[in-house]
Design a protein around this motif. Structure first.
Motif, PDB file in Angstrom:
ATOM      1  N   GLY A 191     -39.126  23.620 -13.211  1.00  0.00           N
ATOM      2  CA  GLY A 191     -40.102  23.549 -12.135  1.00  0.00           C
ATOM      3  C   GLY A 191     -41.216  24.564 -12.337  1.00  0.00           C
ATOM      4  O   GLY A 191     -41.278  25.225 -13.375  1.00  0.00           O
ATOM      5  N   PRO A 192     -42.126  24.684 -11.395  1.00  0.00           N
ATOM      6  CA  PRO A 192     -42.167  23.993 -10.102  1.00  0.00           C
ATOM      7  C   PRO A 192     -42.647  22.559 -10.267  1.00  0.00           C
ATOM      8  O   PRO A 192     -43.613  22.311 -10.984  1.00  0.00           O
ATOM      9  N   SER A 193     -41.967  21.636  -9.605  1.00  0.00           N
ATOM     10  CA  SER A 193     -42.256  20.217  -9.795  1.00  0.00           C
ATOM     11  C   SER A 193     -43.041  19.604  -8.645  1.00  0.00           C
ATOM     12  O   SER A 193     -43.428  18.445  -8.716  1.00  0.00           O
ATOM     13  N   LEU A 194     -43.271  20.353  -7.591  1.00  0.00           N
ATOM     14  CA  LEU A 194     -44.022  19.857  -6.436  1.00  0.00           C
ATOM     15  C   LEU A 194     -45.484  20.264  -6.554  1.00  0.00           C
ATOM     16  O   LEU A 194     -45.779  21.407  -6.890  1.00  0.00           O
ATOM     17  N   GLY A 195     -46.386  19.326  -6.289  1.00  0.00           N
ATOM     18  CA  GLY A 195     -47.810  19.646  -6.337  1.00  0.00           C
ATOM     19  C   GLY A 195     -48.522  18.906  -7.450  1.00  0.00           C
ATOM     20  O   GLY A 195     -47.913  18.157  -8.228  1.00  0.00           O
ATOM     21  N   HIS A 196     -49.814  19.117  -7.527  1.00  0.00           N
ATOM     22  CA  HIS A 196     -50.641  18.425  -8.502  1.00  0.00           C
ATOM     23  C   HIS A 196     -50.454  18.994  -9.914  1.00  0.00           C
ATOM     24  O   HIS A 196     -50.018  20.128 -10.095  1.00  0.00           O
ATOM     25  N   ARG A 197     -50.830  18.189 -10.898  1.00  0.00           N
ATOM     26  CA  ARG A 197     -50.833  18.631 -12.298  1.00  0.00           C
ATOM     27  C   ARG A 197     -52.174  19.319 -12.547  1.00  0.00           C
ATOM     28  O   ARG A 197     -53.146  18.685 -12.945  1.00  0.00           O
ATOM     29  N   THR A 198     -52.202  20.614 -12.306  1.00  0.00           N
ATOM     30  CA  THR A 198     -53.463  21.353 -12.257  1.00  0.00           C
ATOM     31  C   THR A 198     -53.968  21.815 -13.617  1.00  0.00           C
ATOM     32  O   THR A 198     -55.038  22.404 -13.714  1.00  0.00           O
ATOM     33  N   LYS A 199     -53.193  21.585 -14.676  1.00  0.00           N
ATOM     34  CA  LYS A 199     -53.636  21.964 -16.022  1.00  0.00           C
ATOM     35  C   LYS A 199     -52.932  21.086 -17.042  1.00  0.00           C
ATOM     36  O   LYS A 199     -51.956  20.388 -16.726  1.00  0.00           O
ATOM     37  N   VAL A 200     -53.423  21.134 -18.268  1.00  0.00           N
ATOM     38  CA  VAL A 200     -52.931  20.257 -19.329  1.00  0.00           C
ATOM     39  C   VAL A 200     -51.433  20.404 -19.533  1.00  0.00           C
ATOM     40  O   VAL A 200     -50.720  19.409 -19.732  1.00  0.00           O
ATOM     41  N   GLU A 201     -50.930  21.621 -19.480  1.00  0.00           N
ATOM     42  CA  GLU A 201     -49.514  21.852 -19.744  1.00  0.00           C
ATOM     43  C   GLU A 201     -48.596  21.164 -18.742  1.00  0.00           C
ATOM     44  O   GLU A 201     -47.414  20.987 -19.008  1.00  0.00           O
ATOM     45  N   LEU A 202     -49.124  20.784 -17.586  1.00  0.00           N
ATOM     46  CA  LEU A 202     -48.306  20.162 -16.553  1.00  0.00           C
ATOM     47  C   LEU A 202     -48.376  18.639 -16.589  1.00  0.00           C
ATOM     48  O   LEU A 202     -47.938  17.972 -15.641  1.00  0.00           O
ATOM     49  N   ALA A 203     -48.889  18.080 -17.661  1.00  0.00           N
ATOM     50  CA  ALA A 203     -49.097  16.624 -17.748  1.00  0.00           C
ATOM     51  C   ALA A 203     -47.816  15.837 -17.515  1.00  0.00           C
ATOM     52  O   ALA A 203     -47.844  14.726 -16.978  1.00  0.00           O
ATOM     53  N   HIS A 204     -46.661  16.401 -17.895  1.00  0.00           N
ATOM     54  CA  HIS A 204     -45.391  15.681 -17.775  1.00  0.00           C
ATOM     55  C   HIS A 204     -44.537  16.198 -16.610  1.00  0.00           C
ATOM     56  O   HIS A 204     -43.343  15.889 -16.546  1.00  0.00           O
ATOM     57  N   SER A 248     -42.525  16.462 -13.407  1.00  0.00           N
ATOM     58  CA  SER A 248     -41.871  15.399 -12.652  1.00  0.00           C
ATOM     59  C   SER A 248     -40.545  15.907 -12.104  1.00  0.00           C
ATOM     60  O   SER A 248     -39.863  16.724 -12.740  1.00  0.00           O
ATOM     61  N   PHE A 249     -40.169  15.409 -10.938  1.00  0.00           N
ATOM     62  CA  PHE A 249     -38.850  15.736 -10.400  1.00  0.00           C
ATOM     63  C   PHE A 249     -37.734  15.032 -11.166  1.00  0.00           C
ATOM     64  O   PHE A 249     -36.562  15.328 -10.967  1.00  0.00           O
ATOM     65  N   LYS A 250     -38.075  14.099 -12.051  1.00  0.00           N
ATOM     66  CA  LYS A 250     -37.069  13.437 -12.878  1.00  0.00           C
ATOM     67  C   LYS A 250     -36.490  14.367 -13.946  1.00  0.00           C
ATOM     68  O   LYS A 250     -35.383  14.170 -14.426  1.00  0.00           O
ATOM     69  N   THR A 251     -37.261  15.400 -14.332  1.00  0.00           N
ATOM     70  CA  THR A 251     -36.871  16.260 -15.456  1.00  0.00           C
ATOM     71  C   THR A 251     -35.514  16.909 -15.246  1.00  0.00           C
ATOM     72  O   THR A 251     -34.683  16.954 -16.165  1.00  0.00           O
ATOM     73  N   ALA A 252     -35.239  17.411 -14.054  1.00  0.00           N
ATOM     74  CA  ALA A 252     -33.969  18.098 -13.796  1.00  0.00           C
ATOM     75  C   ALA A 252     -32.783  17.186 -14.062  1.00  0.00           C
ATOM     76  O   ALA A 252     -31.802  17.581 -14.701  1.00  0.00           O
ATOM     77  N   GLY A 253     -32.861  15.948 -13.590  1.00  0.00           N
ATOM     78  CA  GLY A 253     -31.765  15.011 -13.803  1.00  0.00           C
ATOM     79  C   GLY A 253     -31.586  14.633 -15.260  1.00  0.00           C
ATOM     80  O   GLY A 253     -30.460  14.512 -15.746  1.00  0.00           O
ATOM     81  N   ILE A 254     -32.692  14.468 -15.959  1.00  0.00           N
ATOM     82  CA  ILE A 254     -32.620  14.109 -17.390  1.00  0.00           C
ATOM     83  C   ILE A 254     -31.954  15.227 -18.186  1.00  0.00           C
ATOM     84  O   ILE A 254     -31.085  14.984 -19.031  1.00  0.00           O
ATOM     85  N   LEU A 255     -32.342  16.461 -17.927  1.00  0.00           N
ATOM     86  CA  LEU A 255     -31.763  17.599 -18.646  1.00  0.00           C
ATOM     87  C   LEU A 255     -30.295  17.786 -18.289  1.00  0.00           C
ATOM     88  O   LEU A 255     -29.460  18.066 -19.154  1.00  0.00           O
TER      89      LEU A 255
END
Length: 385
Positions: free
Chosen positions: A269-282, A284-291
């Motif tokens: 995280g943090p996964s809530l909020g806008h993707r405010t920069k290039v590094e945040l392009a991916h 998502s709240f899905k990431t925690a479950g996938i990992l």
């Protein structure tokens, strides 16, 4: 003594709820069983129909280092004079009087790992603290608990705008390697000299601060969003045989199969909020479950003040909505961060001999409508709704 009666208690280690009472004495949980009979002078909380959980644990934030409703006068998150500052200690700047501490424990968060930001390649020492108190010295669970370092966009932007090194990812990695190499050299000279003051190297606070990292007493706490930066962090950790956590990891879902081989703990995280920069392009709240499904130990972070710390349970709930198992989400804000921080002997679950950090909820903690009715830290009721 304090007795919590008739509650539905979260056994986070075994992913279940149990019905039992809790007896608290001298800041610790001393007994957990059914039908505890309180003494004449004991304080009793009737938790009938309520959910009783361990205090929530935040593994990565900047609590007390950025003043709420203040501005530059109380902003102590990044030292702007040098990209390498391992000697800095979060406890020298944390302001426990900040309003956000009260909001944190009112939201059920009783422990937080807090420290410098990601503007520097090495920012300084994180501390694990309780969220209630007037004096930081009495709130510390473990300090230092980790050494903050950062990869990618933030150090580049922080120093690149002034044309100072680092302006590239290559320079970030080179600066960190140089610090680690010089620390090893410094430590070896100290050990070889032993008590001979004439042979001791000249005191260097930066290297002194990094010795616990080399000795694996504390991990590097690596800010890394992009997949390529995550791999660079892993490469360096393996080169120097040091412990490390991977913090943020918003681009980790696409490389989960590779990360599963490496066995580094991840703070997502943090996964809530806008993707405010290039590094945040991916992001998502899905990431925690996938990992988690890949077999990686995860913890969920607000990165407060990015997301207010008292919304930690909401972040976990949103991860459940996107595929993370409910019980794994509860672990990701209790026992997992405690284990990742190396403080699970004191916090993160309700067990005898652990700190009596307990939250009583009106309903399920992952239900946005549930309210914190009581927060107990070190056996004392510090909030009652």
């Amino acid at each position: 003594m304090l007795v919590i009666k008739n509650g539905t208690v979260l056994d986070v280690k075994n992913s279940r709820y149990i019905n039992c009472d809790i007896l608290i004495e001298d800041e610790k949980i001393v007994k957990m069983e059914k039908d505890i009979q309180p003494g004449e002078n004991d304080c009793v909380i009737d938790a009938t129909g309520k959910i009783v959980t361990p205090g929530l644990v935040e593994a990565h934030c900047h609590l007390g280092l950025i003043g709420d409703s203040v501005g530059a006068e109380n902003e102590d998150i990044n030292e702007r004079s040098n990209p390498v500052c391992p000697e800095l200690r979060a406890i020298d700047a944390i302001d426990p009087m900040d309003k956000v501490f009260e909001e944190a424990y009112q939201g059920g968060v009783t422990t937080a790992a807090t420290g410098p930001g990601s503007g520097n390649v090495v920012g300084g020492q994180f501390a694990a603290i309780k969220t209630f108190g007037k004096r930081i010295d009495s709130m510390v669970i473990k300090a230092p608990v980790a050494m903050k370092c950062a990869f990618g966009e933030n150090p580049k932007r922080f120093y690149g705008s002034t044309r100072e090194k680092p302006t590239t990812r290559m320079a970030i990695a080179a600066i960190l390697r140089e610090l680690l190499m010089k620390t090893v050299e410094y430590m070896n000279k100290k050990e070889k000299a032993k008590n001979d003051l004439n042979k001791q190297p000249k005191l260097d606070m930066k290297f002194e601060a990094m010795i616990p990292v080399i000795k694996k007493e504390i991990p590097l706490k690596a800010h890394a969003h992009k997949a390529s930066d995550i791999f660079t962090a892993i490469r360096i950790a393996k080169e120097f045989d040091i412990n490390m956590t991977l913090d943020h990891s918003t681009g980790a879902a696409e490389i989960a199969d590779e990360l599963a081989k490496e066995k580094f703990d991840m703070i997502v995280g943090p996964s809530l909020g806008h993707r405010t920069k290039v590094e945040l392009a991916h992001k998502s709240f899905k990431t925690a479950g996938i990992l988690n499904k890949a077999g990686i130990k995860i913890s969920i972070t607000t990165d407060s003040p990015v997301i207010p710390l008292h919304h930690l349970n909401i972040c976990a709930a949103l991860a459940v909505k996107e595929g993370l198992d409910k019980w794994e989400a509860l672990k990701a804000i209790t026992i997992n961060p405690a284990e990742i921080l190396g403080i699970d002997n004191r916090v993160g679950s309700l067990d005898t001999n652990k700190d009596a950090d307990i939250v009583i909820w009106s309903g399920e903690p992952l239900d946005i409508m549930s309210q914190v009715l009581y927060t107990i830290i070190d056996g004392k009721v510090i909030y009652k709704r």
